[in-house]
Enzyme design. Structure first.
Site, mmCIF file in Angstrom:
data_model
loop_
_atom_site.group_PDB
_atom_site.id
_atom_site.type_symbol
_atom_site.label_atom_id
_atom_site.label_comp_id
_atom_site.label_asym_id
_atom_site.label_seq_id
_atom_site.Cartn_x
_atom_site.Cartn_y
_atom_site.Cartn_z
ATOM 1 N N CYS A 1 4.776 -2.895 -11.054
ATOM 2 C CA CYS A 1 4.147 -2.611 -9.755
ATOM 3 C C CYS A 1 4.638 -1.310 -9.127
ATOM 4 O O CYS A 1 3.998 -0.763 -8.235
ATOM 5 C CB CYS A 1 4.366 -3.773 -8.786
ATOM 6 S SG CYS A 1 3.633 -5.305 -9.363
ATOM 7 N N HIS B 1 2.667 -0.750 -1.723
ATOM 8 C CA HIS B 1 2.161 -1.575 -2.823
ATOM 9 C C HIS B 1 1.686 -2.892 -2.216
ATOM 10 O O HIS B 1 2.347 -3.466 -1.356
ATOM 11 C CB HIS B 1 3.263 -1.818 -3.846
ATOM 12 C CG HIS B 1 2.924 -2.900 -4.815
ATOM 13 N ND1 HIS B 1 1.742 -2.902 -5.519
ATOM 14 C CD2 HIS B 1 3.590 -4.026 -5.177
ATOM 15 C CE1 HIS B 1 1.699 -3.978 -6.284
ATOM 16 N NE2 HIS B 1 2.807 -4.681 -6.091
ATOM 17 N N ASN C 1 -3.083 -8.277 -5.733
ATOM 18 C CA ASN C 1 -2.048 -7.388 -6.277
ATOM 19 C C ASN C 1 -2.550 -6.790 -7.588
ATOM 20 O O ASN C 1 -2.664 -7.495 -8.586
ATOM 21 C CB ASN C 1 -0.756 -8.192 -6.497
ATOM 22 C CG ASN C 1 0.393 -7.340 -7.004
ATOM 23 O OD1 ASN C 1 0.198 -6.206 -7.419
ATOM 24 N ND2 ASN C 1 1.594 -7.892 -6.968
#
Ligand code: ACO
Length: 325
Positions: free
Chosen positions: A115, A252, A282
């Site tokens: 990520c 993020h 996500n």
């Protein structure tokens, strides 16, 4: 004094056509729209079509970024693709993007920091540009996490989506105000002692299979808040800034509660935080460039504004980038 910084001169995005709502997931799993929304802020996610690969998402986002930058593939001499879900074990999916774009010069490689991948890729490309090794860099984050999810594990499969985002970097030289525009700082971190909290239980040299994502959700949450708080402090301190100087936080997009905690720490009101988690979920390395692209095209992020990017992911890895737009 003349300062050479990398400037983001174009952003692009691509989301697969198929949208899967929480309600649809609740039809096949013991979960609910209410549980997912209150715990994470997620309302839906996009899922890649059968046969649609990470490099396809990355290529579409790259084309969009090039168009928005007013540049052609010939202007690109570096492609850095952040992904944890490559098309194949090798070659790097970045080389497939390069071929798709019809580029046969320069270099192309993948960066893998899950990520945090986009921040890592941006830092690498920024360094190439600032030392003069690249005149035009494509920095891409693209993922097909739907392929590594255990669709029977309600604790993880509801959290992720597929997508791609890209930015184009060029060297910006100039005096005063214009010389200050561009990437002001990047900071990267990793702590491999925490790698068992978020990982995929497969890979070429262990099981020879791609495997599935496994996560200790609560521990990840706790570490994310601490590490990201330190990361934003570090970015502010390195630039002699305070939270209130930041015009936009582009985090993020992992969990709305993590994002809210960081915004509170910066004393930023919600309207200064770019939030896409409700619609994208996500998307790992794609989430920041997707959010950036949306905020730029909506006219939110404007020239000379201060934009703070931050991310944390498996490894653990985490980091930040401060950009004067
Ligand atoms: N639907 C309904 N119930 C669920 C679901 C679901 N989808 N998933 C878990 N539950 C249940 C659990 O089984 C548990 O039930 P029990 O009490 O009967 O045992 C209960 O909900 C609570 O589970 P927890 O895991 O403790 O729930 P928590 O409040 O911690 O929320 C979550 C879980 C959303 C995963 C949270 O821990 C989180 O967001 N962590 C961060 C994870 C993350 O963002 N990872 C992304 C990668 S890293 C990054 O990008 C930063």
């Amino acid at each position: 004094m003349s300062v050479t910084r990398s400037r983001i001169v174009g952003c692009g995005a691509y989301l697969p056509e198929r949208r899967v709502t929480n309600h649809e997931l609740a039809g096949r799993l013991d979960t609910s729209d209410e549980w997912i929304r209150t715990r994470t802020g997620i309302g839906q996610r996009h899922i890649a079509a059968e046969g649609e690969k990470t490099s396809d998402l990355a290529t579409a986002a790259s084309r969009d970024a090039l168009t928005n930058a007013g540049m052609s593939p010939d202007d690109i001499d570096l492609i850095v693709l952040a992904t944890a879900t490559p098309d194949l074990t090798f070659p790097a999916s970045a080389t497939q993007v390069q071929a798709n774009l019809g580029i046969a010069h320069g270099c192309a490689f993948d960066v893998h920091a899950v990520c945090t991948g986009f921040i890592y890729a941006l830092a690498v490309a920024d360094n190439f540009v600032r030392v003069g090794q690249s005149r035009g860099a494509l920095v891409v984050g693209a993922e097909t996490f739907s392929r590594i999810l255990d669709w029977n594990d309600r604790g993880t499969c509801v959290l992720f989506g597929d997508g791609g985002g890209a930015v184009v970097l060029t060297p910006g030289e100039g005096e005063g105000d214009s010389g200050d525009r561009g990437i002001l700082s990047t900071h990267l971190h990793a702590d491999g002692r925490q790698r068992d909290m978020l990982y995929v239980d497969g890979g070429p040299s262990t099981t020879q299979l791609a495997g599935h994502l496994r996560m200790e959700g609560r521990d990840v949450f706790r570490h994310a808040v601490v590490n990201l708080a330190e990361a934003v402090d570090e970015a502010l301190g390195a630039n002699g800034l305070e939270g209130r100087n930041v015009d936009w936080l582009v985090p993020h997009q992992a969990n709305r509660r993590i994002i809210d905690a960081i915004a509170r720490k910066l004393e930023l009101p919600p309207e200064k935080v770019v939030m896409t988690i409700d619609r994208h979920a996500n998307t790992s390395a794609a989430s920041i460039p997707l959010a950036l692209s949306e905020a730029v095209h909506d006219g939110k992020i404007r020239r000379n504004q201060l934009v703070l990017l931050e991310a944390m992911g498996g490894g653990f890895t985490w980091g930040s980038a401060m950009v004067r737009w």
